[in-house]
Write an enzyme that holds these catalytic residues in place. Structure first.
Site, PDB file in Angstrom:
ATOM      1  N   CYS B 146       0.964  -1.186  -0.165  1.00  0.00           N
ATOM      2  CA  CYS B 146       0.011  -0.050   0.079  1.00  0.00           C
ATOM      3  C   CYS B 146       0.882   1.352   0.077  1.00  0.00           C
ATOM      4  CB  CYS B 146      -0.814  -0.016   1.226  1.00  0.00           C
ATOM      5  SG  CYS B 146      -1.900   1.400   1.302  1.00  0.00           S
ATOM      6  N   ASP B 148       0.454   3.745   1.769  1.00  0.00           N
ATOM      7  CA  ASP B 148       0.492   4.224   3.143  1.00  0.00           C
ATOM      8  C   ASP B 148       1.900   4.760   3.619  1.00  0.00           C
ATOM      9  OD1 ASP B 148       0.207   4.392   6.062  1.00  0.00           O
ATOM     10  OD2 ASP B 148      -1.839   4.181   5.542  1.00  0.00           O
ATOM     11  N   HIS B 215      -2.135  -3.994   5.088  1.00  0.00           N
ATOM     12  CA  HIS B 215      -1.896  -3.367   6.369  1.00  0.00           C
ATOM     13  C   HIS B 215      -3.259  -3.260   7.037  1.00  0.00           C
ATOM     14  CE1 HIS B 215      -2.441   0.971   5.735  1.00  0.00           C
ATOM     15  NE2 HIS B 215      -2.369   0.531   4.618  1.00  0.00           N
ATOM     16  N   CYS B 226      -6.429   0.433   6.947  1.00  0.00           N
ATOM     17  CA  CYS B 226      -5.798   1.003   5.339  1.00  0.00           C
ATOM     18  C   CYS B 226      -7.005   1.857   4.949  1.00  0.00           C
ATOM     19  CB  CYS B 226      -5.656  -0.134   4.541  1.00  0.00           C
ATOM     20  SG  CYS B 226      -5.144   0.380   2.835  1.00  0.00           S
TER      21      CYS B 226
HETATM   22 ZN    ZN Z   1      -3.251   1.384   2.835  1.00  0.00          ZN
END
Ligand code: ZN
Ligand code: ZN
Ligand code: ZN
Ligand code: ZN
Lengths: 485, 485
Positions: B146, B148, B215, B226
């Site tokens: 991801c 993130d 995650h 997420c």
């Molecule tokens: Zn994420």
């Protein structure tokens, strides 16, 4: 042809034109007749739209308008107009822009359906072309041309290359093709050789052929040449040539020795469809100044029988290789390249004669006359000169320059007459790849949004209509509409 | 750790945390110390910016302001602030937004220069990782996580994977990676095997490994999970798993038999950095319900010596393969996959202990705390948790969803405090490919324009600053700024 007569220009391939055409021994006249039927069949569908709509506009706003208009459309166009638009007509008169755009998309869908069969026939011919390529020592042929609508008939008409497995086509404004994308295609083709032995196994020293096609206008070179290069033919030639060299160096640097790529440069005179082939030398290098002018070659070989004419074509390649001065190169290209060039020259002789026979030697629509803007990976069924301005793109962001050129052309062609710009978004999906269809639909919606945003002023005034469709990769598949929001 | 204490939660790997950390026999504490120095070294550069600018803001607007501010900056930040901005300050006070953004970009350039050496060291370690992969029967490892920022340290920290030749990394909001792009990378890797015999020749049945990393947050699963999946861990897991299967089917369909791809799914708890590895079965299939929780495994093996702990890790893989119920699979994965999973679990034990030792077991910045938005192909030198929100994109059009998530995060992190959003555009070029550098510079300018257009309201208010840079692909190359207009 009118302009050529006004200018007192002699046709470069056939001096008796436009009065009377010539007959060259190497020309396939049956194929020419078939191709003309096809050109007419496709263009007619589009060209009946404006007169029919003019008649419909004259029907008045009576309560019988929707029914009468629909009858007219069915009879004259062969398809129906959107009922909702017709039924609203009593309020402010019929929305002719919406009817026009819908009619263009319906004509397109009709042409795709009608000529889907042809694609299947072409595929059979394509197998022959694939075999020829392999015989000439090529395992792939990747052709990039300018997006200009006058090159839309490049494959079936100008070069007579059928939809073949080993041929990949793309179009970019000014022939400025994407080197990184071609490197990936090179890898893809190479991998198939290794993994599937297709079309040749990796130990066979066949080559990857990259072709770039630029264009110019012999009748009005300063105004009707390549718009992306300001109608400067020299600039168009050099730009295409530079990309070819960039591509070759990119492959050589990434994959070093033995990466076997050939390059070839071709110019098209969009007034006569005669080509110019730049003959590579023994090292595979190409020069802007070393080429064969096929109109001249056609003319020089007019009196010969087929066998002698064919020999003369090879002789012309030899002579070009012996060019002195600026165009001087190092020897002749390899056998297979010579054979491919000869095939292209001979194929194009049929097209020169086609334009002579059916269009008086020079096209009447010397300039732009596209019927719609085609965005995406193109409609293989509808490849006819000036049918569409074609922008091959994956995002509006990267393809903005190509789109802007198309919109500029259509501002002149349509908007100045009060007609909207019809844009057909079209991509193929691969049914074998999971999710491919849904991703293509999403992509079309994303691109539609991007185009609507970029040309918001046109869209707001009802001068821009979009249509989305997808089609399975399998040849002859049906066109399926994608609803745009 | 404060929130964990407030909640009365016990650390899943080490019960004595946060008071006292645990010591596991398989953990590399020297490496942990080195990594902490690096994390501090990078974050410090950024975290000194706001306090320093606050002090500079307090200097007043006297004629000595530019000089005094510059002295402060040099002393406290180690770089200079833009003189022009300082010299304008007497009119309306210093433009703190511009100074802040410039300082962020200078801190970034400083970190890249400082840790460029580390990349060269890592490359040596990477050779070891390459060898391990090949030993485990893999010729490529392609990891998508991801975007993130809390996963920004995934490779050097969470999984301890060095910058290796055979490892490819990418990040997408919600781990929704691009299947078509991965198919191309698969082809690229495959072709290298055939043409260059690298890293294995094509007749060796090694496999291509695709890994997806999702995650969640163990402390606040409903809010700190997420964002792309609404903090729904089940949704994040299923989405990543579905992409993995789509990728595998795409390869199988396009290249049929023997296309040899393995898939692997990993989850990260961004509070503790403990991973969860979903163990494939004997057919290579993965289940959301069959996995090893590495925090639990760390805890269970805390009392064992290194050899026994290592055996216990393999035993855990065997036990996971014997899962009954929803997670039931068909037997165990192949030897190499088991060895790779064991390596990842053991590597991650070091990270679990790292978070225990240096962050009290749970990170203080449980949520987002990114310092800038990174757009492009990423800064390999600066891979630290929460340093950047990373959007890997080629066009704003295609990457719009990823960018929107990033901007949303920074509206909260920066804009609400009156600070602008710093966006660093960065791509690598390949000096060996002609024109590659110029094309990358054009690309950066195009993307910059797209971002400025998409977030025009922010840009107009001085709440969005862009910085462009390119870097040669060769590891440790210098960052070179690209002027944006
Ligand atoms: Zn994420
Ligand atoms: Zn491919
Ligand atoms: Zn052109
Ligand atoms: Zn590649």
């Amino acid at each position: 042809a009118a302009r050529a007569e006004a200018l007192g220009v002699e046709h470069p391939a056939c001096a008796t034109l436009p009065a009377r055409g010539c007959r060259h021994a190497l020309v396939d006249r049956n194929e020419n007749a078939r191709l003309f039927e096809c050109e007419q069949g496709i263009k007619d569908r589009f060209d009946r739209i404006v007169p029919t709509l003019q008649e419909i506009a004259a029907l008045g706003r009576g309560s019988d308008f929707p029914g009468r208009a629909q009858d007219w459309a069915r009879e004259r166009l062969g398809f129906e107009l959107p009922t909702a638009v017709l039924e609203r007509a009593w309020v402010r008169g019929p929305d002719m822009g919406a009817l026009y755009a819908q009619a263009v998309f319906s004509a397109l869908a009709g042409a795709v359906a009608r000529f889907g069969d042809r694609i299947r026939e072409e595929l059979a011919a394509g197998q022959g072309w694939d075999a020829l390529l392999v015989d000439c020592g090529f395992h792939a042929m990747n052709v990039s041309a300018c997006a200009d609508g006058r090159l839309k008939g490049l494959f079936p008409y100008v070069l007579r290359i059928p939809a073949a497995n080993l041929v990949r086509r793309s179009a970019f404004a000014g022939t400025l093709f994407d080197v990184e994308e071609d490197v990936r295609h090179w890898e893809h083709a190479e991998l198939r050789r290794y993994r599937e032995g297709f079309p040749t196994t990796a130990d066979v020293p066949t080559r990857y052929l990259k072709v770039a096609v630029y264009h110019g206008s012999s009748l009005d070179p300063k105004h009707q040449g390549c718009a992306a290069h300001g109608s400067n033919e020299r600039a168009a030639t050099e730009a295409a040539l530079e990309r070819l060299y960039e591509f070759r160096r990119a492959i050589e640097n990434a994959f070093c020795c033995g990466a076997g790529t050939d390059i070839l440069l071709i110019g098209v005179d969009t007034d006569t469809d005669a080509i110019r082939v730049h003959v590579p030398d023994g090292n595979g290098d190409v020069s802007a100044y070393r080429y064969i002018d096929n109109a001249a070659l056609y003319r020089q070989t007019l009196t010969l029988d087929a066998d002698r004419a064919r020999l003369a074509v090879y002789e012309a390649i030899r002579a070009a290789s012996a060019t002195e001065g600026w165009g001087k190169g190092e020897g002749e290209p390899h056998d297979g390249m010579r054979r491919l060039i000869a095939t292209l020259l001979i194929n194009n002789m049929s097209q020169i004669e086609y334009v002579g026979e059916y269009h008086g030697g020079w096209y009447g629509d010397m300039g732009h006359g596209e019927r719609f803007v085609s965005v995406g990976d193109g409609f293989p069924e509808v490849q006819v000169r000036n049918i569409a301005y074609y922008a091959r793109l994956d995002t509006v962001e990267e393809g903005a320059a190509d789109l802007d050129v198309g919109v500029k052309i259509f501002r002149h062609l349509n908007v100045e007459r009060g007609l909207p710009i019809p844009v057909a978004l079209h991509y193929h999906f691969n049914e074998q790849v999971p999710g491919s269809r849904a991703r293509m639909e999403d992509k079309i919606r994303r691109i539609a949004e991007g185009i609507q945003g970029r040309y918001a002023h046109l869209a707001k005034e009802g001068l821009l209509y979009l249509h989305g469709s997808v089609q399975d990769m399998a040849p002859g598949s049906a066109l399926e509409e994608v609803a745009l929001t």
